[in-house]
Design an enzyme around this catalytic site. Structure first.
Site, PDB file in Angstrom:
ATOM      1  N   GLY A  97     -15.465  19.655 -14.538  1.00  0.00           N
ATOM      2  CA  GLY A  97     -15.718  19.404 -13.124  1.00  0.00           C
ATOM      3  C   GLY A  97     -15.833  17.920 -12.841  1.00  0.00           C
ATOM      4  O   GLY A  97     -15.187  17.084 -13.491  1.00  0.00           O
ATOM      5  N   SER A  98     -16.686  17.583 -11.906  1.00  0.00           N
ATOM      6  CA  SER A  98     -16.730  16.211 -11.384  1.00  0.00           C
ATOM      7  C   SER A  98     -17.233  15.165 -12.363  1.00  0.00           C
ATOM      8  O   SER A  98     -17.104  13.962 -12.091  1.00  0.00           O
ATOM      9  CB  SER A  98     -17.582  16.172 -10.114  1.00  0.00           C
ATOM     10  OG  SER A  98     -16.973  16.933  -9.095  1.00  0.00           O
ATOM     11  N   VAL A  99     -17.825  15.568 -13.498  1.00  0.00           N
ATOM     12  CA  VAL A  99     -18.256  14.538 -14.450  1.00  0.00           C
ATOM     13  C   VAL A  99     -17.054  13.834 -15.072  1.00  0.00           C
ATOM     14  O   VAL A  99     -17.212  12.790 -15.717  1.00  0.00           O
ATOM     15  CB  VAL A  99     -19.170  15.114 -15.558  1.00  0.00           C
ATOM     16  CG1 VAL A  99     -20.522  15.512 -15.000  1.00  0.00           C
ATOM     17  CG2 VAL A  99     -18.513  16.270 -16.277  1.00  0.00           C
ATOM     18  N   LYS A 108     -14.709  12.564 -13.196  1.00  0.00           N
ATOM     19  CA  LYS A 108     -14.205  11.622 -12.194  1.00  0.00           C
ATOM     20  C   LYS A 108     -14.332  10.152 -12.610  1.00  0.00           C
ATOM     21  O   LYS A 108     -13.413   9.364 -12.345  1.00  0.00           O
ATOM     22  CB  LYS A 108     -14.892  11.872 -10.848  1.00  0.00           C
ATOM     23  CG  LYS A 108     -14.407  13.154 -10.175  1.00  0.00           C
ATOM     24  CD  LYS A 108     -15.207  13.493  -8.933  1.00  0.00           C
ATOM     25  CE  LYS A 108     -14.688  14.790  -8.296  1.00  0.00           C
ATOM     26  NZ  LYS A 108     -15.536  15.245  -7.187  1.00  0.00           N
ATOM     27  N   SER A 163     -18.836  12.430  -4.794  1.00  0.00           N
ATOM     28  CA  SER A 163     -18.037  13.388  -5.567  1.00  0.00           C
ATOM     29  C   SER A 163     -16.919  13.993  -4.723  1.00  0.00           C
ATOM     30  O   SER A 163     -16.820  15.210  -4.558  1.00  0.00           O
ATOM     31  CB  SER A 163     -18.942  14.493  -6.137  1.00  0.00           C
ATOM     32  OG  SER A 163     -18.341  15.095  -7.251  1.00  0.00           O
TER      33      SER A 163
END
Length: 673
Positions: free
Chosen positions: A416-418, A420, A475
């Site tokens: 997921g967003s980690v 980014k 995010s």
């Protein structure tokens, strides 16, 4: 006349030598053949070369079978026999007298090391026919040919000394796996009420009644005999107290493998168990025997060779009334001590924070790469695995929907967003992302031109143009999808590969390789867009995730993770992934995630924290409206950067999404700092 006599003597000698070399078999030739058979352990052929007297005194069982058994039992190999040949004068005498003595030396390898000895072979010339060519040489044999020490009797004995298994320790030399005192629990039949107590004992020791009955019915058991049943760790006081209350139950102190951290480090440390028949076939028979214990999982398995050690072996001759004679001896070599970089306190703190929830965490020192914790939750007690787990408890572990037997820290998950910050680093490095460039993004969804019904969704609308910092702090999925589609598959894929995707992580413990997709490419635009914000088919382990973030704290260099105290620290795995200035841009944004963004809980901590959150949608198909969720938080102290924690909590849909991971990591950092 004297000259004629001398001439005839010389002629006779020449003829004699000529005959011995050309027509008559010499003792040398015969013994060479005997030695050849001996070197090849062809004992039956050796027996055929013995004198009739030797064969009469020693049957094939006394010679051939004994040789075979001794050589097999002692694992004799590389047998070499050497001897000094007779001089010409000695050879002439032996041919005249029909006897020869050849001193020889034997060298061989055994399970206890090299063995060598000196002995004499006496050969006798025997006529096997009517002419001179039928003369042959035969060996006068006795047991001294096997070993001189048993010439006049005696038996070969073997004694072994088991090595002490090496211990596994944390960075502060706190025990993770040790050899500690355990209780050997057993029954004294004369004091035990079989009818009323056997089921209770069976239940307490996780044994069947039939198994206990079998132990008690052995031929050597008497009313006063202590019959051992099972070992129990000394730390299991509750169980021991229940056992001591039963008449006829006794215990004797023994040494066994103990795992002090229990469930907290079960997947990391693993456990030992008795070697299986299949494993025994694969292992060196000189090292393992059927009753040996072997590392089954975890560090116990990874470092089995170092932890196991080597048995001590002594080969000796024993005779009644005499001192034993040692033929060969190999000293026992105890197992090595394995000192890890793990911090037992941090390991337990992180595990306990899960409180039974499923997930995984890797904690490392971001400057040195030292691994401080590797946690998988839920778990099991490795002590149960060593000393006996009941069928019901085993069934419970196997049927638990949270799968406590699964080692999650070796597995990969959608980040997921980690991811980014990593996507941002890829774009900054290849020049496709300008940190100051802004995008006008309207609404919660976005669909590139030409796409069908699938849309990119973000969690909140922005109050104005979106730049890189804002996209990390808030995010913003749409921002990263736009950037990935703009830079294209090749550039983005190349950047992820530089961060170690598709490459085995250089780590002592086997960790699954992180992948960008099942096919290894991102040619599908939807897959490419989703990968940019950690969805689609992108998967990464918690350790790799933590390692990737070290890039932002080391001026653009990704540090190699280590597990052993002996390893060199602060090694660079991937060099200059981004510049120091670019690393500072991302680091500042990660602090903003806490102060202004999605990790607000950490803002109230007693120390400044930086990090990134992620709530991963686990949809079965792109059309699914809603699915399960995993929550991530990768966090570290902003100032004193001596620990970095990458935590994932499974099924957080009803736990507040990624906020549950933020809370746990924040609380952990406050406790250990």
């Amino acid at each position: 006349m004297r000259r004629v006599t001398l001439l005839l003597s010389i002629v006779f000698f020449v003829i004699l030598i000529g005959c011995s070399e050309d027509d008559v078999v010499t003792p040398h030739e015969r013994f060479d053949k005997y030695v050849e058979h001996w070197s090849n352990q062809e004992f039956s052929k050796m027996y055929e070369m013995l004198t009739p007297e030797s064969q009469q005194e020693y049957s094939t069982e006394n010679m051939v079978d004994r040789y075979t058994k001794i050589y097999e039992d002692l694992q004799i190999s590389d047998v070499t026999i050497s001897y000094t040949k007779l001089s010409d004068d000695e050879l002439e005498t032996s041919l005249e007298e029909g006897t020869a003595t050849l001193p020889f030396t034997v060298e061989m390898n055994s399970m206890a090391g090299p063995i060598s000895f000196e002995y004499e072979a006496k050969l006798t010339q025997i006529d096997e026919g009517e002419d001179e060519e039928s003369l042959n040489w035969f060996v006068s044999w006795d047991p001294g040919f096997i070993f001189p020490e048993i010439k006049d009797g005696g038996e070969i004995g073997i004694s072994t000394t088991e090595p002490v298994r090496g211990e596994i320790l944390d960075r502060n030399l706190m025990p993770l796996a040790i050899n500690d005192t355990v209780w050997e629990i057993g029954i004294v039949p004369g004091n035990f009420d079989t009818d009323s107590d056997i089921e209770k004992v069976a239940s307490l020791l996780n044994m069947s009644v039939e198994a206990i009955d079998s132990q008690l019915s052995q031929g050597w058991v008497t009313e006063d005999t202590f019959v051992p049943l099972r070992k129990v760790p000394e730390s299991n006081e509750e169980l021991l107290n229940q056992l001591w209350e039963i008449d006829g139950i006794m215990g004797s102190e023994a040494t066994g493998r103990v795992y002090p951290l229990g469930e907290s480090a079960a997947h990391l440390v693993g456990y030992i168990r008795q070697i299986t028949a299949e494993q025994l076939e694969e292992k060196d028979p000189e090292v393992y025997s059927p009753n040996d214990m072997i590392g089954n999982t975890g560090l116990e398995r990874v470092y089995e060779e170092q932890l196991k050690g080597e048995k001590g072996v002594r080969i000796y001759v024993t005779k009644e009334g005499e001192e034993d004679i040692t033929l060969a001896e190999k000293e026992v070599k105890n197992g090595e001590k394995i000192v890890t970089t793990i911090d037992a306190n941090i390991q337990e703190e992180i595990f306990n924070s899960y409180d039974g929830e499923a997930g995984t965490t890797a904690a490392i020192h971001p400057k040195t790469g030292e691994t401080l914790a590797l946690v998988s939750s839920p778990s099991y007690d490795p002590n149960d695995m060593v000393y006996g787990i009941s069928q019901s408890k085993w069934d419970s572990l196997q049927n638990d929907p949270k799968n406590p037997l699964l080692n999650r820290f070796t597995s990969t998950f959608a980040p997921g967003s980690v991811i980014k910050p990593v996507s941002a680093a890829v774009g900054l490095q290849n020049g496709s992302i300008d940190p100051n460039e802004t995008f006008e993004i309207e609404g919660l969804t976005w669909k590139p031109e030409g796409w069908s019904d699938y849309e990119i969704r973000r969690v909140s609308e922005s109050n104005g143009p979106v730049d890189l910092r804002d996209a990390i702090v808030r995010s913003d999925n749409i921002y990263f999808a736009m950037q990935a589609l703009e830079m294209g598959e090749d550039a983005f894929l190349n950047g992820l590969q530089q961060f170690g995707f598709g490459e085995s992580i250089p780590f002592e413990y086997p960790i699954e390789t992180s992948t960008v997709s099942t096919s290894g490419n991102l040619s599908d635009p939807v897959l490419l867009a989703n990968a940019s914000y950690g969805q689609g088919e992108l998967e990464i382990s918690s350790l790799h995730m933590a390692t990737a973030y070290t890039t932002f704290l080391n001026d653009g260099n990704m540090i190699k993770p280590t597990l052993l105290e002996s390893e060199e620290t602060s090694q660079v795995w991937q060099e200059e992934l981004i510049t120091k200035e670019q690393a500072d841009i991302i680091s500042e944004a990660l602090r903003g995630v806490v102060t202004d963004g999605t990790a607000g809980y950490a803002k109230n901590a007693n120390l400044p924290i930086s990090g990134k959150t992620a709530t991963v949608e686990l949809k079965l198909t792109l059309e699914d409206e809603e699915g399960a969720q995993n929550g991530w938080f990768v966090g570290y102290p902003t100032e004193d950067q001596d620990i970095l924690i990458a935590m994932m909590v499974e099924d957080v849909h009803e736990l507040g999404g990624s906020s549950i991971a933020v809370e746990k990591v924040t609380d952990i950092l406050e406790k250990i700092k």
